[in-house]
Scaffold this motif. Sequence first.
Motif, short mmCIF file in Angstrom:
data_model
loop_
_atom_site.label_atom_id
_atom_site.label_comp_id
_atom_site.label_asym_id
_atom_site.label_seq_id
_atom_site.Cartn_x
_atom_site.Cartn_y
_atom_site.Cartn_z
N MET A 1 0.82 -1.20 0.00
CA MET A 1 0.00 0.00 0.00
C MET A 1 0.86 1.26 0.00
O MET A 1 0.55 2.23 -0.66
CB MET A 1 -0.91 -0.02 1.22
N TRP A 5 1.32 5.29 -2.41
CA TRP A 5 1.46 6.63 -1.81
C TRP A 5 2.83 7.21 -2.14
O TRP A 5 2.96 8.42 -2.32
CB TRP A 5 1.24 6.57 -0.30
N SER A 111 -7.68 11.94 6.66
CA SER A 111 -7.97 11.04 5.54
C SER A 111 -7.17 9.74 5.65
O SER A 111 -6.46 9.34 4.73
CB SER A 111 -7.70 11.73 4.20
N GLY A 114 -10.36 5.65 6.51
CA GLY A 114 -11.01 4.98 5.39
C GLY A 114 -10.09 4.09 4.58
O GLY A 114 -10.55 3.26 3.80
N TYR A 115 -8.79 4.21 4.78
CA TYR A 115 -7.83 3.39 4.06
C TYR A 115 -7.26 2.25 4.90
O TYR A 115 -6.50 1.43 4.39
CB TYR A 115 -6.67 4.27 3.56
N SER A 117 -6.90 -1.20 6.65
CA SER A 117 -7.46 -2.54 6.43
C SER A 117 -7.99 -3.14 7.74
O SER A 117 -8.88 -3.97 7.71
CB SER A 117 -6.43 -3.46 5.78
N ASP A 140 -12.24 12.28 7.54
CA ASP A 140 -12.24 11.27 6.48
C ASP A 140 -13.34 11.57 5.48
O ASP A 140 -14.36 12.16 5.83
CB ASP A 140 -12.47 9.87 7.07
N SER A 143 -17.95 7.74 3.07
CA SER A 143 -18.12 6.73 2.02
C SER A 143 -19.56 6.62 1.54
O SER A 143 -19.80 6.22 0.42
CB SER A 143 -17.63 5.36 2.49
N SER A 150 -13.40 5.02 -1.53
CA SER A 150 -12.67 5.01 -0.27
C SER A 150 -13.43 5.88 0.72
O SER A 150 -14.35 6.59 0.36
CB SER A 150 -11.25 5.55 -0.47
#
Length: 193
Positions: A1, A5, A111, A114-115, A117, A140, A143, A150
């Motif tokens: 991941m 980025w 933010s 929401g990413y 896992s 965030d 959704s 995301s």
Amino acid sequence: MAEGWDQLAVTWEKDESNIEFAEKAFAELTKEVSLEGCHVLDFGCGTGLLSQLISPHAKSIVALDASESMIEELDKKELVNVEPVVDTLTRGLVAQHPAFRKQFNLIVAGSVCGYLSHLAGSLAVVYSLLDKGGKFIHWDFISDDEDRASGVGMVEMQDELIQAGFSEVRVSRAFRITHGEKQLSMMMGIAIK
């Protein structure tokens, strides 16, 4: 991941929506807490846009991000009271890294949730890092708004914060940002230990 980025790091601050997000988040943050003398963790700090705004007020900031390239961009800012850490937030990191030896008054995340896992596990670590009465404040993408791929739902986020053990939780729509042709809604969650 982190690799995805890493590719965004060099141009991150050229995107006006990222600047707008940090400025609006900081404005909301200063309505909620006094930053003077705070020990802050900027969880998922990216290039440090929010850390840069907090830095003149806080005593110290640990700026954590899994992307090495994002942290390299933060390093270029040469913020004297910011300690950058390249890693993901885990119990192992907290147990071993010297930056996590003391508790934080404030943890911010722009933010990020929401990413994640494993949101519940990450929130449990966040909770463990706060002093009694300390605050976790996050922003965030919502959704269940604009069919985003995301982000996180407001009800889901509130439930997760309560499950993590926070004594007081508020989740609300905070502001909108312009991203290309779209207006995106952002939530702000405030959780107090």
